[in-house]
Design an enzyme around this catalytic site. Structure first.
Site, short mmCIF file in Angstrom:
data_model
loop_
_atom_site.label_atom_id
_atom_site.label_comp_id
_atom_site.label_asym_id
_atom_site.label_seq_id
_atom_site.Cartn_x
_atom_site.Cartn_y
_atom_site.Cartn_z
CG ASN A 1 37.31 48.49 33.92
OD1 ASN A 1 37.49 48.60 32.93
ND2 ASN A 1 37.62 47.24 34.36
CE LYS B 1 37.74 43.74 33.91
NZ LYS B 1 37.22 42.93 34.51
CG HIS C 1 39.50 46.62 38.59
ND1 HIS C 1 39.91 45.77 38.74
CD2 HIS C 1 38.13 47.18 38.17
CE1 HIS C 1 39.64 45.44 37.90
NE2 HIS C 1 37.57 45.44 37.92
CD GLU D 1 34.39 45.37 40.66
OE1 GLU D 1 33.08 45.12 39.41
OE2 GLU D 1 35.28 45.04 39.92
CB ILE E 1 35.60 39.97 38.52
CG1 ILE E 1 35.65 40.51 39.99
CG2 ILE E 1 36.29 40.32 37.19
CD1 ILE E 1 36.83 41.93 40.34
N GLY F 1 30.54 39.80 37.40
CA GLY F 1 29.42 38.81 36.84
C GLY F 1 28.21 39.29 35.83
CB ALA G 1 34.31 44.53 32.87
CB SER G 2 33.72 40.16 30.03
OG SER G 2 32.69 39.72 31.67
#
Lengths: 226, 226, 226, 226
Positions: free
Chosen positions: A12, A14, A96, A144, A149, A183, A204-205
């Site tokens: 993702n 984002k 989401h 999630e 997150i 995470g 994502a991150s």
């Protein structure tokens, strides 16, 4: 959408500054490369405005981060499914954690997606909402825990939660692919998720904000199929 | 955004099936041609997913139909201003009748747009909301009586409403360009709007769903500057 | 609503556990007593479900914390203006920081309130949104910097902001009463607000969560008219 | 909430002008009388502002039309569960067709309600959303085809839909009471619903807007237990 063979890694993008436009294109190309090198299924979810740019440049599946439920018509500023498809996306995240939807709208989106052969990965936040999502018959459900997150602490640090979620999804609808997220930052998180029964991960991150996105994705891809 | 010289014609492509992807591109090219032929300012507002495709192919300004107020960061499925800009848009509709926003969010969008040299056309539905919009200091305010949107009955059939709206906008903030919309379908509607003091018009179906979009737009463009 | 004579103190009971049901009734009776003792205008805003209980038991004005814009009809779970009025409320907060509304809905609520002789105090968060609110012609506009709400740091620690907000509201519509709120906890905060030109204050925790609500309200009421 | 013994008739008072304040009280007293006369379970759902008035005056269960998911705290204009309970309500409608909620919020409301021994009737619009609701473990699920709400055409004119919905709810969670609603206006509609397996009905206009509310309710109550 029988061309999407699990297990998956879903990335993702984002609204991160690191994933806008050409930066997002670079990340997508990295994902494309890693997918080919490791022969794994990696999906990228750029912002809507970047879908066409990326879909034209990579071979891996491109998903939207969100589509609206409305049909074509007098609507302004919505993400119309048919337009997202024409731009090259083959699926979408739905509901989401940062874009929660009404129950009835989730159902409508899934229904419209099915009629358009468009893949849906519906997010959930705990066991009960995962069961509810499974009842709506999406292609996949990605559970999630919201508090994890973006935390860097992997969902797999809660193995019982993951296992019970997967079991409950299976009970309601064994055709729904169980995914987990939140995470996920390392190859070992992916390995652990697969070991617990997940058919893939959503992150994502851990990729977008990584200093070494290629290296970290490679590790994850290898862990996915080990 | 001093390069946008009024009067304008703003074409909202909405989620109409006639304006998706390549169909939208064709419409945008028609607008581009008419703008050049008539030396007028015509702006197109495609769906978010089509912004880059169209912005790369035409010289006229491309606007988004909506942007979200959030800054870059952990947001999913939002239209980030910076990404919209990188894709080639130079402005946006805000608070369209089909996408009403919270007062405080409109203010934040305008504020962020200003900081990014991004043009804002904020929609309103009557005299009071037009005054309120003017107080928020957007570049332009487009008043559209909701009951006339998509009706084929032009806003200019209510000349007193148009004149009073424009007067009130001027009282609150003379720097805000007053525009009108709803039901604008013919060159004479545009001529009438300009005569009543509007600096431009916002329309959708009158162009997108027209059987002769080029012809109708040409008439409107000519009426704009007559 | 000409019976509401400024300056005011408006007490928002919020969803605080200290203000539910009979606890809220006790707080309302304290406010009633202080209003009588000091001959000041104090307004209480209990939860919707407690409006009738409190309105039947006190003489001071009772406001709702929110009303919906819809007319009577097929709506479920909304706060209908006519029902709120029958229960004894004479006004309402609108667009509170914790209940932000769409611009067009704020306008409709004010319009419907006017037609029902019902008082509206519309909240805003900065100078521009205060001007916009003034353009919508409510009875009063209460500017509250969001970052100070519940902080214990009074809005009056930003005297320039307060003065400019009031000046701008007056410019757009001098009939709108300018109020301020956020962090108001002491008599001196109220005195300062009045000195800066506000016609009253809006507060919540400073009264509801105070250990000595009567004492603190008495100080505020005295400061209001000093 | 073991004191609520099915089958039920749930009467949604909505925002109808016929059900505000004292008019609603009269309707609630009629329901109270019919419930006693027929020894059936009839539940009334007045507007929030009228809950206390009615709960103090009748013996039958009073439900809210909606509660918010938030806990007590800094929230303004929300329907706090604890305040609704203190006012005398023992349950609530959730996710009514005219008040659709996010999936994750429905789950939170049910969870908070359980912890407070508060009854939840969650509305759904078709088979899939009914299954999803069942997965969230409310006390009851009331399926209402949106197109029939307020139509006067009873949901029981779709017997297959009713039967399949009930069967699917049972499969996911046999503890959830299956109810149906929409267009229920006559005793025979209730009889048919019960015959198809529903444990009760949800109606609004069929009672509130009836010229003979007592007569129609009596017929329904008798049909419920025939």
């Amino acid at each position: 959408m029988n061309k999407l063979i699990p297990p998956f890694i879903i990335l993702n993008f984002k609204n991160y500054p690191q994933s806008i436009g050409n930066k997002g294109l670079k990340l997508a190309k990295i994902a494309n490369e890693v997918a080919k090198d490791t022969n794994t299924t990696i999906i990228v979810c750029p912002q809507t405005v970047d879908i066409r740019l990326i879909a034209e440049s990579v071979d891996i599946p491109v998903f939207a981060q969100h589509v609206d439920f409305n049909e074509a018509g007098s609507f302004t500023g919505n993400n119309l499914l048919e337009a997202i498809i024409e731009a090259g996306a083959v699926g979408t995240l739905v509901n989401h954690s940062e874009h929660r939807l009404k129950l009835s709208d989730i159902e409508r989106i899934i229904d419209r997606a099915k009629n358009n052969n468009f893949y849906t990965v519906v997010c959930s936040n705990n066991i009960k909402t995962s069961k509810a999502v499974a009842a709506l018959e999406p292609d996949a459900c990605a559970m999630e825990p919201p508090e994890l997150i973006g935390s860097g602490i992997s969902v797999t640090t809660k193995p019982d939660l993951v296992k019970r979620t997967i079991a409950e999804i299976m009970t309601v609808n064994p055709k729904v692919l169980p995914l987990v997220g939140a995470g996920v930052s390392h190859g070992e998180d992916v390995a652990e998720a697969i070991k617990l029964g997940a058919k893939g991960v959503l992150l994502a991150s851990g990729f977008v904000k990584s200093k070494e996105p290629k290296k970290v994705l490679q590790e994850m891809a290898e862990a996915l199929i080990k």
